[in-house]
Enzyme design. Sequence first.
Site, PDB file in Angstrom:
ATOM      1  N   TYR A 202       0.832  -1.206   0.000  1.00 15.01           N
ATOM      2  CA  TYR A 202       0.000   0.000   0.000  1.00 15.01           C
ATOM      3  C   TYR A 202       0.864   1.253   0.000  1.00 15.01           C
ATOM      4  CZ  TYR A 202       0.749   0.957   5.029  1.00 15.01           C
ATOM      5  OH  TYR A 202       1.304   1.261   6.254  1.00 15.01           O
ATOM      6  N   CYS A 203       0.237   2.373  -0.360  1.00 11.22           N
ATOM      7  CA  CYS A 203       0.889   3.687  -0.321  1.00 11.22           C
ATOM      8  C   CYS A 203      -0.130   4.687   0.219  1.00 11.22           C
ATOM      9  CB  CYS A 203       1.431   4.077  -1.695  1.00 11.22           C
ATOM     10  SG  CYS A 203       0.167   4.292  -2.961  1.00 11.22           S
ATOM     11  N   ARG A 204      -0.167   5.879  -0.310  1.00 10.82           N
ATOM     12  CA  ARG A 204      -1.144   6.871   0.149  1.00 10.82           C
ATOM     13  C   ARG A 204      -2.455   6.744  -0.621  1.00 10.82           C
ATOM     14  NH1 ARG A 204      -2.641  11.559  -1.855  1.00 10.82           N
ATOM     15  NH2 ARG A 204      -0.822  11.707  -3.180  1.00 10.82           N
TER      16      ARG A 204
END
Length: 131
Positions: free
Chosen positions: A94-96
């Site tokens: 995941y990231c932002r």
Amino acid sequence: MKKIILLFILLFLFTSCGIATNDSENHVASVRNISATEARDIMASSDHFILLDVRTEAEFTERHIDGAMLIPSQEISARAESELPDKDMIILVYCRSGNRSAAAARTLVRMGYTNVYDFGGINDWSYGTIN
């Protein structure tokens, strides 16, 4: 004559459709896109996964999912093999917002990782985070 026709049919089937195999060398891995809920379900049902945050260190320090490992997306190629030695381990990325996680997940697959799941961004994660 019937044997020749049967032979042509078999040749056509094998050359146009390919032959299915369980040989791991012929298996082509791909990124699996899942929802945050599906990622949470995997995390709840297994101890054998890596939760990978690919944002910056500053973003990670500000807020991240409990148990996440940080490898910023621009460092995946350089650090993955030493920090993620099991290429068959489930990796939840995941990231932002989902852009960097998608790119990092594709890089991992190109590097030979076989169980890469991209669940997008922490913005879609409603299950609690650590500050």
